[in-house]
Motif scaffolding. Structure first.
Motif, PDB file in Angstrom:
ATOM      1  N   TYR A   7      42.426  43.178  56.825  1.00 51.46           N
ATOM      2  CA  TYR A   7      42.911  41.878  56.364  1.00 51.46           C
ATOM      3  C   TYR A   7      42.924  40.898  57.538  1.00 51.46           C
ATOM      4  CZ  TYR A   7      44.762  43.786  51.954  1.00 51.46           C
ATOM      5  OH  TYR A   7      44.902  44.355  50.713  1.00 51.46           O
ATOM      6  N   THR A  41      48.381  44.736  45.792  1.00 48.52           N
ATOM      7  CA  THR A  41      47.706  43.721  46.588  1.00 48.52           C
ATOM      8  C   THR A  41      46.666  42.961  45.754  1.00 48.52           C
ATOM      9  OG1 THR A  41      46.567  43.255  48.660  1.00 48.52           O
ATOM     10  CG2 THR A  41      46.024  45.341  47.603  1.00 48.52           C
ATOM     11  N   PHE A  42      46.010  43.672  44.813  1.00 47.95           N
ATOM     12  CA  PHE A  42      45.139  42.998  43.853  1.00 47.95           C
ATOM     13  C   PHE A  42      44.955  43.881  42.639  1.00 47.95           C
ATOM     14  CE2 PHE A  42      42.122  45.166  46.693  1.00 47.95           C
ATOM     15  CZ  PHE A  42      41.312  45.841  45.801  1.00 47.95           C
ATOM     16  N   ASP A  91      43.127  39.236  40.036  1.00 50.40           N
ATOM     17  CA  ASP A  91      44.217  38.474  40.630  1.00 50.40           C
ATOM     18  C   ASP A  91      44.593  39.141  41.942  1.00 50.40           C
ATOM     19  OD1 ASP A  91      44.830  36.734  38.262  1.00 50.40           O
ATOM     20  OD2 ASP A  91      45.273  38.679  37.365  1.00 50.40           O
ATOM     21  N   GLY A  92      44.725  38.331  42.982  1.00 52.02           N
ATOM     22  CA  GLY A  92      45.166  38.840  44.277  1.00 52.02           C
ATOM     23  C   GLY A  92      46.569  38.346  44.569  1.00 52.02           C
ATOM     24  N   ARG A  93      47.377  39.209  45.137  1.00 54.53           N
ATOM     25  CA  ARG A  93      48.756  38.821  45.432  1.00 54.53           C
ATOM     26  C   ARG A  93      48.832  38.181  46.807  1.00 54.53           C
ATOM     27  NH1 ARG A  93      53.625  42.717  44.140  1.00 54.53           N
ATOM     28  NH2 ARG A  93      53.483  41.707  42.140  1.00 54.53           N
ATOM     29  N   TYR A 104      50.494  35.796  42.099  1.00 58.77           N
ATOM     30  CA  TYR A 104      49.075  36.125  42.025  1.00 58.77           C
ATOM     31  C   TYR A 104      48.239  34.854  41.970  1.00 58.77           C
ATOM     32  CZ  TYR A 104      50.283  40.972  41.123  1.00 58.77           C
ATOM     33  OH  TYR A 104      50.772  42.245  41.224  1.00 58.77           O
ATOM     34  N   GLY A 107      41.077  35.799  41.614  1.00 59.53           N
ATOM     35  CA  GLY A 107      40.229  36.519  42.552  1.00 59.53           C
ATOM     36  C   GLY A 107      39.079  37.201  41.842  1.00 59.53           C
ATOM     37  N   LEU A 109      36.787  41.025  42.003  1.00 63.15           N
ATOM     38  CA  LEU A 109      36.528  42.360  42.512  1.00 63.15           C
ATOM     39  C   LEU A 109      35.017  42.547  42.576  1.00 63.15           C
ATOM     40  CD1 LEU A 109      37.458  45.313  43.176  1.00 63.15           C
ATOM     41  CD2 LEU A 109      37.174  45.762  40.727  1.00 63.15           C
ATOM     42  N   PHE A 119      37.288  42.517  47.656  1.00 60.10           N
ATOM     43  CA  PHE A 119      38.085  41.620  46.820  1.00 60.10           C
ATOM     44  C   PHE A 119      38.141  40.263  47.486  1.00 60.10           C
ATOM     45  CE2 PHE A 119      41.615  39.570  44.763  1.00 60.10           C
ATOM     46  CZ  PHE A 119      41.387  39.913  43.437  1.00 60.10           C
ATOM     47  N   TRP A 121      40.075  36.666  47.427  1.00 59.15           N
ATOM     48  CA  TRP A 121      41.192  35.822  47.015  1.00 59.15           C
ATOM     49  C   TRP A 121      40.619  34.406  47.003  1.00 59.15           C
ATOM     50  CZ3 TRP A 121      41.825  40.370  49.381  1.00 59.15           C
ATOM     51  CH2 TRP A 121      42.928  41.163  49.057  1.00 59.15           C
TER      52      TRP A 121
END
Length: 149
Positions: A7, A41-42, A91-93, A104, A107, A109, A119, A121
């Motif tokens: 990340y 996280t997603f 959806d990514g958090r 969220y 996003g 994948l 992934f 975002w």
């Protein structure tokens, strides 16, 4: 299987993937100051493939950053070839420090290879690639039995 990714601004992290019916869910095994371990996280709905918008009007959304991800295979001779990959809406958090204001954002994948997913975002323009970890777990492990970052 656990997966590992890097990340931006947080470094290497481990996630664990499971399915809730048709939804792929990624849970952080190692957390950070924004999204802690044990939190999603997603997630991505595998019944909703992503398709490119047909017009610039459809693509216009002031909340989204203009990001285009291209997956490229590089040959041993250095040649490269763009690859089509399966993509799904998700959806990514994201959250402020201390997991405050967690929510969220849209996003995507990317199923890039047998052992590689990505992934994106969309709102942040952040793309993280996750690689399946080998069967051997590094010596330092956390309570989940996966390597701690």
């Amino acid at each position: 299987f656990p997966e590992t990714g890097n990340y931006p601004n947080h470094g290497e992290a481990y996630i664990k993937i499971h399915y809730e019916q048709d939804t792929l869910v990624a849970i952080k095994v190692t957390g950070d100051e924004h999204v802690p371990a044990g939190e999603t996280t997603f997630r991505a709905d595998l019944t909703r493939p992503f398709t490119e918008p047909n017009t610039s009007f459809e693509a216009a959304d002031e909340d989204l950053v203009g990001v285009r991800v291209e997956v490229v295979s590089v040959g041993s001779d250095g040649s490269s070839q763009q690859r089509e990959v399966e993509r799904y809406q998700g959806d990514g958090r994201i959250a402020a420090r201390g997991f405050q204001q967690a929510h969220y954002v849209p996003g995507q994948l990317f199923l890039m290879d047998t052992d590689v997913i990505g992934f994106l975002w969309l709102q942040l323009g952040t793309f993280v690639v996750f690689n399946r970890m080998p069967d051997e777990i590094p010596e330092e492990t956390d309570d989940f039995g996966f390597a701690a970052a």
